[in-house]
Each structure stands twice: as C-alpha cells, then as structure tokens.
Scaffold this motif. Structure first.
Motif, PDB file in Angstrom:
ATOM      1  N   LEU A   1      62.089  86.057  32.293  1.00  0.00           N
ATOM      2  CA  LEU A   1      63.072  86.373  33.329  1.00  0.00           C
ATOM      3  C   LEU A   1      62.377  86.798  34.628  1.00  0.00           C
ATOM      4  N   GLU A   2      61.317  87.575  34.495  1.00  0.00           N
ATOM      5  CA  GLU A   2      60.559  87.992  35.671  1.00  0.00           C
ATOM      6  C   GLU A   2      59.925  86.784  36.341  1.00  0.00           C
ATOM      7  N   ARG A   3      59.411  85.879  35.524  1.00  0.00           N
ATOM      8  CA  ARG A   3      58.745  84.681  36.040  1.00  0.00           C
ATOM      9  C   ARG A   3      59.722  83.766  36.787  1.00  0.00           C
ATOM     10  N   THR A   4      60.979  83.755  36.334  1.00  0.00           N
ATOM     11  CA  THR A   4      61.971  82.909  36.993  1.00  0.00           C
ATOM     12  C   THR A   4      62.669  83.605  38.160  1.00  0.00           C
ATOM     13  N   GLY A   5      62.221  84.805  38.496  1.00  0.00           N
ATOM     14  CA  GLY A   5      62.693  85.457  39.708  1.00  0.00           C
ATOM     15  C   GLY A   5      63.938  86.296  39.579  1.00  0.00           C
ATOM     16  N   ILE A   6      64.320  86.693  38.358  1.00  0.00           N
ATOM     17  CA  ILE A   6      65.480  87.551  38.179  1.00  0.00           C
ATOM     18  C   ILE A   6      65.057  89.007  38.369  1.00  0.00           C
ATOM     19  N   PRO A   7      65.702  89.724  39.280  1.00  0.00           N
ATOM     20  CA  PRO A   7      65.312  91.122  39.523  1.00  0.00           C
ATOM     21  C   PRO A   7      65.667  92.022  38.353  1.00  0.00           C
ATOM     22  N   GLU A   8      64.906  93.081  38.182  1.00  0.00           N
ATOM     23  CA  GLU A   8      65.117  94.067  37.115  1.00  0.00           C
ATOM     24  C   GLU A   8      65.298  93.396  35.743  1.00  0.00           C
ATOM     25  N   PRO A   9      64.327  92.624  35.297  1.00  0.00           N
ATOM     26  CA  PRO A   9      64.496  91.859  34.054  1.00  0.00           C
ATOM     27  C   PRO A   9      64.772  92.721  32.826  1.00  0.00           C
ATOM     28  N   ARG A  10      64.210  93.933  32.757  1.00  0.00           N
ATOM     29  CA  ARG A  10      64.452  94.786  31.576  1.00  0.00           C
ATOM     30  C   ARG A  10      65.909  95.253  31.508  1.00  0.00           C
ATOM     31  N   ARG A  11      66.545  95.344  32.664  1.00  0.00           N
ATOM     32  CA  ARG A  11      67.964  95.701  32.659  1.00  0.00           C
ATOM     33  C   ARG A  11      68.818  94.464  32.456  1.00  0.00           C
ATOM     34  N   ARG A  12      68.450  93.391  33.113  1.00  0.00           N
ATOM     35  CA  ARG A  12      69.237  92.167  33.039  1.00  0.00           C
ATOM     36  C   ARG A  12      69.230  91.534  31.653  1.00  0.00           C
ATOM     37  N   ILE A  13      68.200  91.797  30.885  1.00  0.00           N
ATOM     38  CA  ILE A  13      68.112  91.185  29.566  1.00  0.00           C
ATOM     39  C   ILE A  13      69.217  91.676  28.631  1.00  0.00           C
ATOM     40  N   LEU A  14      69.840  92.803  29.000  1.00  0.00           N
ATOM     41  CA  LEU A  14      70.944  93.361  28.222  1.00  0.00           C
ATOM     42  C   LEU A  14      72.302  92.878  28.707  1.00  0.00           C
ATOM     43  N   ASN A  15      72.318  92.076  29.780  1.00  0.00           N
ATOM     44  CA  ASN A  15      73.577  91.570  30.334  1.00  0.00           C
ATOM     45  C   ASN A  15      74.096  90.382  29.536  1.00  0.00           C
ATOM     46  N   TYR A  16      75.399  90.189  29.636  1.00  0.00           N
ATOM     47  CA  TYR A  16      76.038  88.992  29.100  1.00  0.00           C
ATOM     48  C   TYR A  16      76.147  87.955  30.217  1.00  0.00           C
ATOM     49  N   PRO A  17      76.302  86.672  29.877  1.00  0.00           N
ATOM     50  CA  PRO A  17      76.306  85.635  30.919  1.00  0.00           C
ATOM     51  C   PRO A  17      77.291  85.878  32.062  1.00  0.00           C
ATOM     52  N   HIS A  18      78.498  86.411  31.743  1.00  0.00           N
ATOM     53  CA  HIS A  18      79.496  86.585  32.798  1.00  0.00           C
ATOM     54  C   HIS A  18      79.103  87.681  33.797  1.00  0.00           C
ATOM     55  N   GLN A  19      78.100  88.482  33.453  1.00  0.00           N
ATOM     56  CA  GLN A  19      77.668  89.554  34.345  1.00  0.00           C
ATOM     57  C   GLN A  19      76.608  89.100  35.351  1.00  0.00           C
ATOM     58  N   LEU A  20      76.245  87.833  35.296  1.00  0.00           N
ATOM     59  CA  LEU A  20      75.240  87.281  36.208  1.00  0.00           C
ATOM     60  C   LEU A  20      75.883  86.312  37.184  1.00  0.00           C
ATOM     61  N   SER A  21      75.250  86.112  38.327  1.00  0.00           N
ATOM     62  CA  SER A  21      75.719  85.115  39.289  1.00  0.00           C
ATOM     63  C   SER A  21      75.368  83.717  38.783  1.00  0.00           C
ATOM     64  N   GLY A  22      75.916  82.691  39.454  1.00  0.00           N
ATOM     65  CA  GLY A  22      75.630  81.312  39.062  1.00  0.00           C
ATOM     66  C   GLY A  22      74.150  80.984  39.127  1.00  0.00           C
ATOM     67  N   GLY A  23      73.492  81.440  40.203  1.00  0.00           N
ATOM     68  CA  GLY A  23      72.065  81.187  40.342  1.00  0.00           C
ATOM     69  C   GLY A  23      71.245  81.895  39.282  1.00  0.00           C
ATOM     70  N   GLN A  24      71.651  83.119  38.929  1.00  0.00           N
ATOM     71  CA  GLN A  24      70.943  83.866  37.888  1.00  0.00           C
ATOM     72  C   GLN A  24      71.138  83.220  36.521  1.00  0.00           C
ATOM     73  N   ARG A  25      72.351  82.736  36.240  1.00  0.00           N
ATOM     74  CA  ARG A  25      72.582  82.049  34.960  1.00  0.00           C
ATOM     75  C   ARG A  25      71.731  80.786  34.864  1.00  0.00           C
ATOM     76  N   GLN A  26      71.595  80.081  35.976  1.00  0.00           N
ATOM     77  CA  GLN A  26      70.767  78.876  35.943  1.00  0.00           C
ATOM     78  C   GLN A  26      69.306  79.236  35.703  1.00  0.00           C
ATOM     79  N   ARG A  27      68.857  80.364  36.249  1.00  0.00           N
ATOM     80  CA  ARG A  27      67.494  80.819  36.007  1.00  0.00           C
ATOM     81  C   ARG A  27      67.304  81.210  34.536  1.00  0.00           C
ATOM     82  N   VAL A  28      68.340  81.775  33.928  1.00  0.00           N
ATOM     83  CA  VAL A  28      68.280  82.095  32.499  1.00  0.00           C
ATOM     84  C   VAL A  28      68.127  80.813  31.686  1.00  0.00           C
TER      85      VAL A  28
END
Length: 539
Positions: A138-165
């Motif tokens: 996640l860090e490599r793909t440019g998602i900020p705060e990856p340790r926090r974001r890794i606990l998110n569900y898909p609907h909690q991310l933006s379209g660009g962030q979901r594509q990075r996932v």
C-alpha cells in the motif's frame, strides 16, 4: 515485433489463433499476439471488440465458452493445464487489475485481509508477515497512512485509492504478466496520471529480475500513447492491426484504426448572442449534508459536510457552461441544486429571473419540463421493463395530459428521429440497444418536453471514443436548432474544450476559477486549474 523478439528472445506470452465462442456468438476470432519480457502492449478497440474476453481467456476465467487455439506462458500451454495448476498461476505468475474496483473488491473484508489472503495463498507465509507485506504494498502504491488504511473497507476509500489497492493485490506475488483491464477509465484526470506513473515505476522496479510484462486493455488512446510501447487493435473480435505506438499513431493502415485515431472531440459550437437572456442562475448556493462524528469517550454528535460552498454561476440561452473538477468536488450536487432537486440547498436559484422556490402548482410542473437532466450511465437511468415508447413518452403523459395517444406517439417518433433513431425503436427495450443508442434515447426523453436547459452529467464518459464523438455532435446540433442552454459536467477537459463556451472549476465544493473556456484553458490563474490542465496535457 518488439525489440526483444527481434533480438531472438522468446516472448513471455504467445497467443496463437485464439477463438472464443459463446453459443452462436463468436466473441474472439482467430487472434494471434505475442508479448515480450518486460514489454508494455496496449490492446485497444471499442466495447464488444473482444479485448476483455481475450484477457480472461489467458487466465482461463471464461465460463460456458468454447475456447480454441493456443496460449503459452513462457512456453507452457495454459489451455492444457488443469484447473488446479491454473489456480497456482493466477495471482502469482499472471495477475489482473479489473476495470471497476468497487465490484472486484469484497465489501465484507478489509483491504488488508484481501491483500494478505493472496500472499498467504501463494507464498505460504504467516498472516503476520502477509500483513506487513500488505502495508508495504500500500505504501509502495502511494496510499497515505497505510497502517491505518489497511483496516479500512473498500467503501471507505476513494475511487483512486481503491484502484491502487487493486494494483497492490495484483503485484502482491510479483507476477511476470500483468493484465490491466481499463485501469483508469472511471478515474479523474489527475488520478489517471498518478496511476500511469505508478505502473511505469513499478515495472521499472521489476526490471532487475527480467521485467514485468503488461497487457493494457483500454479505449483511451491518450493513455496508450503515454504508456504503451506497442499497440494491437481489435474490431469485432478480430485483430486488425499491430505496430509500435509511433507507427500506429503516425500512420495507421487499417480503416478502423484510422477512425479510432480520428475520433477526438471537435469544437463546432456557435458563439452565444451578446443579448442572449440568462435562463438559469445560481446565487451563493450552499449545500450541507448531515454527518455523525465521534466525540469525547465515543459519544456521537451531529456535524455536517459542506458539499457546495457559496457557489454562483449562470447559463444563458444557447450557451454551454462546463463544470469541471475531480470526483467529490461538488459538480453534480451543485447541478442538482440548480434543478431544485437538492433539499438541503441554501441560497437562491432563479429560472428566467424568477426564484425557483416561488414556483407553485401547475407553474412548478411547467418548470420541471423546462429543466431536464441526462445522466452518466444510460443503461441504469432507463427502466429495463419499459419499452422505448413508454420511456420517452413518460414525461409527455405527465406534463401534457391533453395530448391524445396518437398525437403523443407522433411527437415521440419525431423526437427519436431528431436523435437519429426511427419508429422501429418504439416497442424495443433498452438492453436491445448499444451504449451510444441508449444515450440517444436518454437525450430524446428530455428533448420531447422541449426544455430550455439540460444538465448533462458526464454524458460521454462511459462511451467509446467514436460513439462519444457522435453524441457530442448530436448535442451541438440540438443546441443550434433549439437554442438550448447546457450545464455540462465532466472531468474530461478535452470534451469541455470542444463543447463549452464558459467553464467553472470546482475544488472541495467551491468554484475556484470561472470564465471563458479559451481564457481559462490558455491562461489559468488558480493552482488547481493549472494542475488539472497539466494532468490532461500529460495524457
């Protein structure tokens, strides 16, 4: 041929005489294509040309299909392998980025669980190690705060962030071949640029171990020019032309390729008359949505999210006002407020100089007929259970109950003819038409009421480039004929440049810059506008 193949290196992927049939329908017809090691190949063509089916055939993910031919990965015949062997290859040796990440990701699991599952399945590491690797991806793909974001569900991310996932999942096991199916179609122009740069960077990182080959499936020719080294063009299931990017764009040989390259928006709008009256005007419009926020010791308290912040703009007769900005900037919310369809809107909206809120009774019904909207997805906005006659005539039944059924039908047929369809469409259903034809039907549904202003909410973003050109030409012709005012919402600046007279740029709910489209595009003053234009030009 790629440079590696010319040098005698065996290609990583070889597709020979591939045909895919679904019952009586031949979706892919005798396709042969090779991809070298570390090579980026774009597979282009319009919807239904067989691009995605070809990619799914490589992964052996086609059900109820008859597949013939040969598909070899590093010399091994994939069509001859067992399903168990293919499960071992999927994700590890061949990975795929799907077009719509919201439907491709499981809504019931966190993104960390979904990425870690792939790593555990293919690499056999512990869950703890898999999670650490997922954070790194996640860090490599440019998602900020990856340790926090890794606990998110898909609907909690933006379209660009979901594509990075999705990219992180695809790269979790360092595949040798990446299949990217329209990875940027639903993204804003700035996010598209980021995703392209990310894919190029990740491929460069893999160069040390032989390189990762990429098959990019798209109808975005700007993306092809920026990303690919070689292009393969498909039409109606057949591969009609292949060559280097430079060769295909500079000197396309096949008539279909020539049509694709030429299918760019062309500006052909008439200037607005100096004394043209203002039809629709918004003054200091504010739209707030209530939210619940976590407070001290977990207590909930009410808050609000400001979707539109003190926005003012106007549309004159015969004028197209373009509204641009990234997803979530407030474009559609502002337009819905101007139509009187946003209950939480404050401020003033006037139609022909009269406040919209003051319209009552029959006058309010008449107002609805004068302000119409065409939505982004023509398939979901048309009822699948109604015939085209009922869909187009529904507004007439409501607004013109005095019309006899025969007169109503005459007006429906005449309106369908205006948008390039004939009376044979009357008793058919939306699924029987192509995407471009469905958008024409959606336009006819609004046009039949003789509106003064039409809001066009991303009306061409879901269409292929050649069909997009047809719809834009239709909208231009209709505006000339009926002196319509358009509010044109889009994140495609090339389309706005071709259609709009004036443009308003929105960021975080506010209009940060507005004016004549030529002036804004040639000499933007706001940093955000410059950022949007830079990203568009980079494509």
């Amino acid at each position: 041929m790629s440079a590696q193949q010319l040098a005698g290196t065996a290609p990583l992927l070889e597709i020979e005489r591939l045909s895919v049939r679904f019952g009586e329908t031949l979706a892919v017809d005798d396709v042969s294509l090779a991809i070298g090691r570390g090579e980026r190949v774009a597979l282009v063509g319009e919807s239904g040309s067989g691009k995605t089916v070809t990619a799914l055939a490589v992964l052996r993910l086609l059900r109820d299909a008859q597949v013939t031919g040969t598909i070899r990965l590093d010399g091994e015949d994939l069509l001859a392998k067992s399903e168990r062997a293919m499960r071992g290859l999927r994700g590890s040796d061949i990975a795929m980025i799907f077009q719509e990440p919201m439907t491709a990701l499981n809504p019931l699991y966190t993104i960390g669980e979904q990425i870690a599952e792939t790593i555990v399945l293919h690499d056999g590491v512990s869950k703890k190690e898999a999670y650490e690797r997922a954070v790194g991806l996640l860090e490599r793909t440019g998602i900020p705060e990856p340790r926090r974001r890794i606990l998110n569900y898909p609907h909690q991310l933006s379209g660009g962030q979901r594509q990075r996932v999705m990219i992180a999942m695809a790269l979790a096991c360092r595949p040798r071949l990446l299949l990217a199916d329209e990875p940027t179609t639903a993204l804003d122009v700035t996010i598209r640029g980021q995703i392209v740069e990310l894919l190029l960077e990740l491929q460069r990182d893999e160069a040390a171990r032989g390189g990762m080959s990429v098959l990019l499936i798209t109808h975005d020719l700007n993306l092809v020019r920026r990303f690919a080294q070689r292009v393969a063009v498909m039409e109606q299931g057949k591969l009609v032309e292949t060559g280097s990017v430079e060769q295909i764009f500079a000197s396309p040989q096949h008539p279909y390729t020539q049509r694709l390259i030429a299918s760019r928006p062309v500006r052909n709008v008439l200037p607005v008359l100096p004394l043209a009256p203002v039809l629709l005007e918004a003054k200091d419009v504010v739209v707030d949505f209530p939210t619940k926020l976590t407070g001290f010791r977990g207590w909930w308290h009410k808050g609000h999210f400001r979707a539109v912040d003190t926005a003012s703009l106007s549309v004159r007769q015969g004028e197209t006002l373009g509204i641009v900005g990234e997803s979530g900037s407030g474009k559609t919310t502002l337009a819905m407020a101007m139509l009187g369809l946003q209950r939480t809107a404050a401020g003033q909206v006037e139609f022909q100089g009269k406040p919209v809120k003051s319209y009552q009774g029959r006058e309010k019904l008449s107002l609805r007929s004068h302000l119409q909207v065409v939505f982004q997805d023509p398939f979901s906005s048309l009822s699948p259970r109604q015939t085209i006659e009922r869909i187009v005539g529904e507004g007439l039944a409501l607004h013109r109950p005095d019309l006899a059924s025969e007169e109503r039908r005459k007006r429906i047929v005449a309106t369908l003819r205006e948008v390039g369809l004939d009376r044979t469409a009357l008793q058919r259903y939306p699924h029987e038409f192509s995407g471009g034809q469905r958008q024409r039907i959606a336009i006819a549904r609004t046009l039949v009421l003789e509106p003064r202003v039409i809001v066009l909410d991303e009306p061409t973003s879901a269409l292929d480039v050649s069909i997009q050109q047809q719809v834009l030409r239709l909208l231009t012709d209709l505006q000339r004929r009926y002196n319509l005012g358009y509010v044109f919402i889009s994140h495609d600046l090339e389309v706005i440049g071709a259609m709009a007279h004036r443009v308003a740029v929105m960021q975080n709910g506010a209009i940060v810059e507005a004016g004549d489209v030529g002036k804004i595009f040639d000499d933007p003053t706001h940093p955000y506008t410059r950022k949007l234009l830079k990203a568009a030009l980079a494509r």
